[in-house]
Design an enzyme around this catalytic site. Structure first.
Site, PDB file in Angstrom:
ATOM      1  CE  LYS A 182       2.091  -7.935 -48.809  1.00 49.76           C
ATOM      2  NZ  LYS A 182       1.391  -9.033 -48.223  1.00 49.76           N
ATOM      3  CB  SER A 236      13.628 -12.139 -45.945  1.00 46.88           C
ATOM      4  OG  SER A 236      13.373 -11.751 -47.302  1.00 46.88           O
ATOM      5  CD  GLU A 257      13.828  -4.246 -37.293  1.00 39.00           C
ATOM      6  OE1 GLU A 257      13.932  -2.975 -36.924  1.00 39.00           O
ATOM      7  OE2 GLU A 257      14.658  -4.897 -36.781  1.00 39.00           O
ATOM      8  CB  CYS A 291      13.798 -10.452 -36.013  1.00 34.92           C
ATOM      9  SG  CYS A 291      12.377 -10.093 -36.807  1.00 34.92           S
ATOM     10  CD  GLU A 392      16.290 -14.047 -39.970  1.00 33.03           C
ATOM     11  OE1 GLU A 392      15.772 -13.863 -40.827  1.00 33.03           O
ATOM     12  OE2 GLU A 392      15.779 -13.505 -38.800  1.00 33.03           O
TER      13      GLU A 392
END
Ligand code: UN1
Length: 505
Positions: A182, A236, A257, A291, A392
């Site tokens: 996906k 996220s 991750e 990231c 972030e």
């Protein structure tokens, strides 16, 4: 292989389930938009719960056959896929720049990372090393082998729309798992091209299945489905927590991750010219949407003014534009929501009392008005606890924090929830080695920025960046296989480990 192929630019890009290109069960579609121009690049089938379920069922059926295909034979298909990606590198990179926005040189890098990963992991088909070890009883053999896990749901982000799917799918396949893929809804085209390549390379039906669609329907179905054994998710930390909670209830394997809040430390003895180049690349490469992006600079007071002057001038000169234009340094953000999120952080930074030196607003001059552009932004006088230094942002916003010494630099680096990447610029070998030991991140760079990890080393982070697993490198196999310990007793009698004495004479 007789599989009905889709033309390279179909009217509707379909789902791929059980070796067939099919419409969504609902018949719904969605548009794929170029973030630099607003142009529609294609219409894609919008998968839903039923499509996700059918894909899982197909993957489950295929698993029974695929797990028994010898790993070197599985790998031959993957080597062919690597060759096809290599042949199409330029086309894929151009498509990626249109779909995702990153500048062409970086899009080529993203595809190259996929090529490297596919060749590297295909090589594991002839390794997949386990081990043999002596048994404690006589006439008994002991070995540990890697077994596949089953059906893998690979849920991937838009920021590395080619590389990251290869990080998950290629090791899953070489280890004998089957996959439901996906991709992020912002980058379905890259997913389509990747799956077409796997199909052409000869992957049997059901081994890879592709379902585009929202996380709230397709993603939820995948993470809750009892026939999905492993979920590999990049995105996220908020979503990661949700995936882990849902999957934890069923004791599914989960690989996560997640976010980062990476810093570049610049000590008073650093090569400042080099540090400036590296910081600009880490902070504004991929428009800050990695990231691993460097979103904090932690600078020693003695060199602070020189570094800030240079960074401010260079940041202001970065050229925004369409990533296909060779003059462009920085492409657009992925979508409107990203522009709003980045801008809200800029407002937060101002309210918190940081000094905005450069940028700080969307870029809307001329052609830029059609896309999702945001000016590369530099904050100084940032305090370590401010939200812009903790959370972030995933955009072109860089915060400079001033420190008095090395120990404070390490403390500030480690004083965030995340732990993906970190960097230090110093010429002092003692400081360099102390930093390698004390920086609490999964990736550490010395005299290099925070981005640019290579595929044959483990990739991942500490703390809220993940759940202890690593992708890439041979470490990926730890995620996509389970250890099976096998004992073979050829003594012809009952031998009880830990209980029966073994005579030594
Ligand atoms: C990511 O941003 O999710 O190390 C991946 C890097 C790239 C991968 C980044 N090789 O910056």
């Amino acid at each position: 292989m007789a599989v009905a192929q889709q033309p390279s630019r179909p009217d509707v890009y379909r789902l791929y389930i059980d070796g067939q290109w099919v419409d969504a069960a609902s018949g719904e579609t969605f548009e794929n938009i170029n973030p630099a121009t607003g142009e529609v690049l294609g219409v894609f089938a919008k998968g839903g719960e039923e499509d996700a379920r059918r894909a899982v069922e197909a993957a489950r059926r295929a698993f029974e056959r695929w797990r028994k295909v010898p790993a070197p034979r599985r790998a031959e298909i993957l080597f062919r896929a690597a060759e096809l990606i290599l042949q199409r590198k330029e086309t894929l990179a151009r498509q990626m720049t249109q779909e995702m926005g990153k500048v062409l040189a970086e899009a080529r890098g993203d595809v190259q990372e996929g090529i490297d990963m596919t060749y590297f992991i295909a090589g594991e088909g002839r390794r997949l090393y386990g081990y043999t070890t002596p048994a404690e009883m006589p006439d008994k053999a002991a070995m540990a082998v890697r077994a596949p896990i089953g059906v893998v749901a690979a849920i991937t982000p838009w920021n590395f729309p080619f590389a990251i799917p290869t990080w998950k799918i290629i090791p899953a396949l070489v280890a004998g798992n089957t996959v439901v893929f996906k991709p992020a809804s912002d980058t379905p085209w890259m997913a389509y091209e990747f799956v077409r390549i796997l199909e052409e390379a000869g992957l049997p039906k059901g081994v890879i299945n592709l379902v585009y669609g929202p996380g709230s329907t397709v993603g939820e179905t995948l993470i809750r489905h009892p026939e999905v054994d492993l979920i590999s998710f990049t995105g996220s930390s908020e979503m990661g927590r949700h995936v882990a909670q849902v999957a934890g209830a069923d004791l599914k394997r989960v690989h996560l991750e997640l976010g980062g809040k990476n810093a570049v430390i610049v000590m008073d003895d650093a090569d400042l010219d080099l540090a400036v180049e590296a910081i600009l690349w880490s902070a504004f490469g991929t428009t800050g949407q990695r990231c691993t992006a460097g979103s904090r600079v932690i600078v020693h007071r003695a060199v602070r003014d020189r570094l800030v002057d240079e960074l401010a001038q260079r940041t202001a000169r970065l050229r925004l534009g369409n990533g296909l234009d060779p003059e462009t340094d920085v492409g657009p953000l992925i979508n409107r929501a990203a522009v709003e999120k980045v801008h809200s952080y800029v407002e937060i930074g101002k309210q918190e009392g940081a000094t905005l030196l450069v940028g700080g607003e969307p870029a809307t001059e001329g052609e830029l008005a059609r896309g999702n552009f945001y000016k590369p932004t530099l904050f100084v006088d940032v305090k370590p606890q401010m939200r812009i230094a903790q959370e972030e942002i995933f955009g072109p916003v860089l915060s400079v924090i001033t420190v008095e010494d090395f120990d404070e630099a390490i403390r500030v680096n480690n004083g965030v929830a995340y732990g993906l990447s970190s960097a230090i610029f110093t010429r002092d070998v003692q400081k360099a080695f102390k930093a390698m030991r004390d920086l609490d991140t999964g990736i550490v760079y010395v005299n290099h920025g925070t981005i640019g990890a290579e595929v044959h080393l483990p990739f991942g982070g500490t703390k809220a960046t993940g759940n202890g697993h690593r992708e890439a490198g041979a470490a990926a196999l730890e995620v996509y296989s389970e250890w099976k310990s096998i004992y073979v007793d050829f003594s012809g009698r009952l031998q009880r480990a830990q209980i029966d004495e073994v005579k030594v004479d």
